[in-house]
Design a protein around this motif. Structure first.
Motif, short mmCIF file in Angstrom:
data_model
loop_
_atom_site.label_atom_id
_atom_site.label_comp_id
_atom_site.label_asym_id
_atom_site.label_seq_id
_atom_site.Cartn_x
_atom_site.Cartn_y
_atom_site.Cartn_z
N SER A 244 0.82 -1.21 0.00
CA SER A 244 0.00 0.00 0.00
C SER A 244 0.86 1.26 0.00
CB SER A 244 -0.93 -0.01 1.23
OG SER A 244 -1.68 1.19 1.30
N GLY A 245 1.94 1.23 0.76
CA GLY A 245 2.83 2.38 0.79
C GLY A 245 3.53 2.60 -0.54
N ALA A 246 3.97 1.48 -1.17
CA ALA A 246 4.64 1.59 -2.46
C ALA A 246 3.70 2.15 -3.52
CB ALA A 246 5.18 0.22 -2.88
N LEU A 247 2.46 1.67 -3.54
CA LEU A 247 1.50 2.20 -4.51
C LEU A 247 1.20 3.67 -4.26
CD1 LEU A 247 -0.98 -0.82 -4.73
CD2 LEU A 247 0.72 -0.12 -6.42
N THR A 248 1.17 4.04 -3.00
CA THR A 248 0.93 5.45 -2.68
C THR A 248 2.07 6.33 -3.20
OG1 THR A 248 -0.29 4.82 -0.69
CG2 THR A 248 0.54 7.09 -0.79
N VAL A 249 3.30 5.87 -3.02
CA VAL A 249 4.45 6.64 -3.52
C VAL A 249 4.45 6.69 -5.03
CG1 VAL A 249 6.97 6.67 -3.63
CG2 VAL A 249 5.83 6.15 -1.47
N ALA A 252 1.97 9.13 -6.27
CA ALA A 252 2.40 10.51 -6.05
C ALA A 252 3.47 10.93 -7.05
CB ALA A 252 2.91 10.68 -4.61
N VAL A 253 4.34 10.00 -7.49
CA VAL A 253 5.44 10.33 -8.39
C VAL A 253 5.02 10.27 -9.86
CG1 VAL A 253 7.76 9.57 -9.10
CG2 VAL A 253 7.14 9.59 -6.70
N ALA A 254 3.95 9.55 -10.17
CA ALA A 254 3.56 9.32 -11.57
C ALA A 254 3.39 10.61 -12.37
CB ALA A 254 2.29 8.49 -11.61
N PRO A 255 2.72 11.65 -11.85
CA PRO A 255 2.58 12.88 -12.66
C PRO A 255 3.93 13.50 -13.04
CG PRO A 255 1.03 12.89 -10.84
CD PRO A 255 1.95 11.75 -10.61
N PHE A 256 4.89 13.46 -12.12
CA PHE A 256 6.21 14.03 -12.42
C PHE A 256 6.95 13.17 -13.43
CE2 PHE A 256 5.00 15.35 -8.13
CZ PHE A 256 5.17 16.72 -8.21
N LEU A 257 6.78 11.84 -13.40
CA LEU A 257 7.41 10.97 -14.38
C LEU A 257 6.90 11.25 -15.78
CD1 LEU A 257 7.43 7.54 -12.44
CD2 LEU A 257 9.34 9.14 -12.80
#
Length: 282
Positions: A244-249, A252-257
């Motif tokens: 769950s924590g990994a998916l949350t991170v 959060a990072v996907a738009p910047f990628l």
């Protein structure tokens, strides 16, 4: 001549002595008469009635019937918020009350329950079993003086309305009728207000309000998580928490990628186009 004077002096002396003796006797008699009269004039000390066994002196024998308005606030943590609210409503209905205002959110809920005052403690016990109790408060307000005041004013106002109605029946002129009707309307309005106040006080004494706050939270397990199965369950929970924590991170990072990937892709396409003619010329 001298003998007469002596005899006259002796007679006068005897008269003076007898007069003083009589006056002293009369004064003593008057004093003896006045003394009983003075004693009779003084009031005898009042004797207090003996107090009843077990009663303090000066305290009325009859006990005042106190009018108490009770309410409570209860906060619990439960695994199933919706289910806890449903059970709370059922508990209030079973006790002879009802559920009032309710506000439910994703992970919390607040509901107002109204139950008979004599069932307040029992219902609080049932609600405490819904989960982990985090807060419990009870409020008590003594409304005895308010009840007595309203009852007295109500009796006086009823008598006043009755008198005005009697005057209205005896009125003969239009002006008298109009004036008395205006006064009767005012007093009847005051009477209705007092009746509403009396009803509200009686309701606050007869029924108690419970404000229940339910928040989502894990209920502590009764058994210890030990042994192989306990360790396996703990590991599985840790794996789920990590995923769950990994998916949350990642979310959060996907738009910047995406923002970084577009310029990189353009650069890579242009580089490929430049490299292709050079390779063909060779």
């Amino acid at each position: 001549m001298t003998g007469r004077r002596v005899i006259t002096g002796l007679v006068l002396g005897l008269l003076l002595v007898s007069g003083c003796t009589a006056q002293s006797g009369s004064e003593n008699s008057a004093a003896q008469v006045a003394r009983p009269e003075a004693g009779a004039g003084q009031s005898a000390p009042k004797q207090q009635a003996p107090a009843e066994p077990g009663k303090a002196p000066g305290v009325a024998v009859g006990q005042v019937d106190r009018k108490l308005a009770r309410s409570a606030t209860l906060s619990v943590k439960a695994g199933d918020v919706s289910g806890a609210v449903t059970r709370a409503r059922q508990a209030a209905t079973t006790a002879g009350g009802y559920a009032g205002t309710e506000r439910t959110e994703t992970r919390s809920a607040t509901v107002t329950l109204v139950v008979p005052a004599e069932r307040l403690d029992a219902v609080l016990g049932e609600l405490s079993a819904l989960g982990e109790v985090t807060r419990r408060e009870q409020q008590v307000e003594d409304v005895t003086e308010q009840v007595v005041d309203v009852d007295t004013r109500l009796a006086s106002q009823r008598a006043s309305v009755t008198r005005v109605r009697a005057l209205l029946e005896r009125a003969t002129s239009i002006s008298e009728i109009t004036s008395i009707e205006r006064e009767l309307t005012t007093r009847e309005a005051e009477l209705e207000s007092l009746q509403a106040r009396q009803k509200a006080l009686a309701g606050s004494v007869a029924m108690s309000t419970i404000t229940l706050n339910v928040a989502a939270g894990a209920v502590a397990a009764e058994d210890d998580d030990r042994g192989f199965l306990g360790g396996l369950a703990a590991g599985w929970r840790a794996f789920l928490d990590f995923g769950s924590g990994a998916l949350t991170v990642l979310g959060a990072v996907a738009p910047f990628l995406v923002l970084v990937a577009i310029p990189v892709a353009v650069w890579w396409v242009r580089r490929r186009r430049k490299v292709a003619p050079a390779a063909a010329a060779e």
